[in-house]
Design an enzyme around this catalytic site. Sequence first.
Site, short mmCIF file in Angstrom:
data_model
loop_
_atom_site.label_atom_id
_atom_site.label_comp_id
_atom_site.label_asym_id
_atom_site.label_seq_id
_atom_site.Cartn_x
_atom_site.Cartn_y
_atom_site.Cartn_z
N ARG A 1 76.92 36.16 -94.51
CA ARG A 1 77.12 35.21 -95.61
C ARG A 1 78.29 34.26 -95.34
O ARG A 1 78.50 33.29 -96.07
CB ARG A 1 77.40 35.96 -96.91
CG ARG A 1 76.25 36.79 -97.38
CD ARG A 1 76.63 37.54 -98.63
NE ARG A 1 76.80 36.64 -99.75
CZ ARG A 1 75.84 36.23 -100.55
NH1 ARG A 1 74.60 36.67 -100.35
NH2 ARG A 1 76.07 35.42 -101.56
N HIS B 1 54.84 6.56 -81.73
CA HIS B 1 55.65 5.68 -82.58
C HIS B 1 57.14 5.89 -82.37
O HIS B 1 57.93 5.63 -83.27
CB HIS B 1 55.25 5.87 -84.04
CG HIS B 1 53.81 5.61 -84.30
ND1 HIS B 1 53.26 4.34 -84.25
CD2 HIS B 1 52.78 6.46 -84.52
CE1 HIS B 1 51.95 4.43 -84.48
NE2 HIS B 1 51.64 5.70 -84.64
N ASN C 1 82.90 34.77 -104.91
CA ASN C 1 81.88 34.03 -104.18
C ASN C 1 81.36 32.96 -105.13
O ASN C 1 80.90 33.30 -106.22
CB ASN C 1 80.75 34.99 -103.77
CG ASN C 1 79.50 34.27 -103.34
OD1 ASN C 1 79.57 33.19 -102.76
ND2 ASN C 1 78.35 34.85 -103.61
N GLY C 2 81.45 31.70 -104.74
CA GLY C 2 80.96 30.63 -105.61
C GLY C 2 81.93 29.47 -105.63
O GLY C 2 82.82 29.37 -104.78
N GLU D 1 69.35 25.62 -84.23
CA GLU D 1 70.23 26.53 -84.97
C GLU D 1 71.00 27.46 -84.05
O GLU D 1 72.18 27.67 -84.23
CB GLU D 1 69.39 27.42 -85.91
CG GLU D 1 68.99 26.79 -87.20
CD GLU D 1 68.16 27.75 -88.05
OE1 GLU D 1 68.47 27.91 -89.23
OE2 GLU D 1 67.20 28.36 -87.54
N CYS E 1 80.12 33.38 -99.92
CA CYS E 1 80.92 34.42 -99.29
C CYS E 1 80.28 35.75 -99.63
O CYS E 1 79.31 35.80 -100.35
CB CYS E 1 82.34 34.38 -99.83
SG CYS E 1 83.06 32.73 -99.76
N GLU F 1 59.54 23.88 -87.16
CA GLU F 1 60.25 25.16 -87.21
C GLU F 1 60.73 25.57 -85.81
O GLU F 1 61.84 26.07 -85.65
CB GLU F 1 59.31 26.23 -87.81
CG GLU F 1 59.85 27.66 -87.85
CD GLU F 1 61.16 27.83 -88.62
OE1 GLU F 1 61.59 26.90 -89.29
OE2 GLU F 1 61.76 28.92 -88.49
N TRP G 1 83.21 32.09 -96.38
CA TRP G 1 82.67 30.86 -95.80
C TRP G 1 83.31 29.74 -96.60
O TRP G 1 83.02 29.57 -97.78
CB TRP G 1 81.16 30.84 -95.94
CG TRP G 1 80.48 29.73 -95.20
CD1 TRP G 1 80.18 29.69 -93.88
CD2 TRP G 1 79.97 28.51 -95.77
NE1 TRP G 1 79.53 28.51 -93.58
CE2 TRP G 1 79.39 27.77 -94.72
CE3 TRP G 1 79.97 27.97 -97.05
CZ2 TRP G 1 78.80 26.53 -94.91
CZ3 TRP G 1 79.39 26.72 -97.25
CH2 TRP G 1 78.81 26.02 -96.18
N LYS H 1 73.74 32.33 -93.84
CA LYS H 1 72.41 32.81 -94.21
C LYS H 1 72.02 32.33 -95.59
O LYS H 1 70.88 31.96 -95.84
CB LYS H 1 72.41 34.34 -94.17
CG LYS H 1 71.06 34.96 -94.47
CD LYS H 1 70.28 35.18 -93.21
CE LYS H 1 68.87 35.60 -93.47
NZ LYS H 1 67.93 34.93 -92.56
N LYS I 1 64.64 26.22 -85.03
CA LYS I 1 65.13 27.49 -84.46
C LYS I 1 66.01 27.21 -83.25
O LYS I 1 67.07 27.79 -83.09
CB LYS I 1 63.97 28.41 -84.02
CG LYS I 1 63.22 29.11 -85.09
CD LYS I 1 63.85 30.39 -85.59
CE LYS I 1 64.70 30.22 -86.80
NZ LYS I 1 64.25 29.65 -88.01
#
Length: 610
Positions: A27, A506, A98-99, A490, A2, A483, A74, A605, A487
């Site tokens: 966050r 394969h 936060n945590g 996401e 958070c 990547e 979050w 993030k 992207k």
Amino acid sequence: MCGIVGYVGGAECAPILLDGLRRLEYRGYDSAGTAIFDGQRIGVLRAVGKLRNLEKAVDEAKPAGTTGIGHTRWATHGRPSEVNAHPHLVGDVAVVHNGIIENHLALRARLSAAGATIQSDTDTELVAHLIDSHVRAGEGLEGAVRAALRELHGAYALAVLSAREPERLVVAKNASPLVIGLGDGETYCGSDIPALLPYTRDMVFLEDGEMAVLERGGARITRLDGTLVEREPRYIDWSPVMAEKAGFKHFMLKEIFEQPRAMEDTLRGRLDRERGDINELEIGLDASAAAAVRRVYLLACGTSYHAAMTGRYFIERLARVPATVEIASEFRGRSPVVGEGDLVIAVSQSGETLDTLVAAKEAKANGAKVLAIANVIGSAIPRMADGAFYTHAGPEIGVASTKCFTTQLANLLMVAIWLANRRGHLDADATRALVEDMARLPHLMRDTLMSTRQLVANIAKRYNDARDVLFLGRGPSFPIALEGALKLKEISYVHAEGYAAGEMKHGPIALIDAAVPVLVLCPKDAWYERTLGNLEEARAREAQVIAIATEGDEAARNVSHDLVEIPSVREELTPFLTVLPLQLYAYYVADFKGTDVDQPRNLAKTVTVE
Ligand code: G6P
């Protein structure tokens, strides 16, 4: 994961708290709240959903007061709801956190048995109850927080406000980040630098196991045992506009186009073009330590993991040291064979990703040297590492990482060149040539972005309905294919797969039909001919083939539907350029779809949970 902010000073704090929260929204963004002392009592406002809902509530309630705390959440314990939103007010005590408090179940049972009425499902409310119980037992706020902290296990950045002592805030930190900002007659705290940047550049970073009392005149830091800590503030030279959108529609697009500047800043002072050498880097190793490195482990998550994969290629190819790349969450806890003589490179934009942090700590405890490659100054991973080699990308706000990826590549390539040179695998001429070529990167990236932007936007528009997209590459282009797929997933929520082109036969070839766009990375490198073969195979199965190839490549043009050209560069530099059109592709697909590009659903993030 958070964001928290706090203010104590002479100004009305509601706008300052909201502004800080806006900068921290990346966050977490499932609810938000403020607690402000209005002269008599603490008023709490909380709203579910994005920050604008809280802004509306603040606009209506117009809370007055010059001491306050704020939070953007979050969810970890308890679903997103108003009752679970922070701040949590118990008695005279308001807390933002936060945590994760690990012993929350035992605490809940104990507090309930003692008669506490617990309203929410959060671990944070339990912290507020604990502090309140110490306050009610007659302790001052600082003593009450200290006593409560002794009972907590887990990760926290806390800011606490008490109606009994409204002229101060008490903050504390363990494992989650907390920055203190020192102003003129006002003091701030926040989860990161950009939250405070418009107000002050003098910042103090709290360490694990420390707490601080913030008053208008400054901050007094102590350890949990009460010993005083003297720490000089650091001057942060990021300008506030660096954290703004600068006219772009989204932070992500701005950050994509910032890459040439970020690259310049990252290379500055490290490449010495006059001597044709890499300067001694801030990596905690000297030449003799470089010679003694037995093996390299690269640890990371997400986009940083793809940078680390490319880093393995740089290190093995140039420095001839065996290198292994590991997803940090897989490495930790599986008793990896790592120890003395090993160099562990932990790659993390935020420097706070919990899995990467714990994996690096485990390796360090086994005797390995740890080098952090991070973007956020003073964050947890660089702090625990033997050396911190920062990318100078500036704050990255878009959840999907772009400029931090390319600057991570630069740091990894510089480490590889430095190791190779100091270990005798690169002579002076070869080192000079690499340094010269790297120095051209900002310019080459600028050219690539300018020349491909419109073309990629058109291609993205044409394929934005595709349900599945494949990305293929070999060698240094393989991590870039991964990547590119990440992207796209996401931010546009399109199913995408990145594959080593040699693996196509394969499995993934079975997915190919006329509805599937296949983006093939085929720059002129040692793998070129074989990758071109894969491109033809995809084409033969009617895929829509988009080639990312070296300029002037007629063979690639002839077999693809679309050709995106990058400048001709040596093999080590192709990843810096091929990734750019892939970032743009993901961005434009998402923008056409109208998704929330900067804050995609379910993502955050900084991931400080396991
Ligand atoms: C999250 C972010 C990604 C990032 C990853 C690793 O998943 O959304 O963009 O790549 O964490 O973060 P780090 O800060 O360690 O690079």
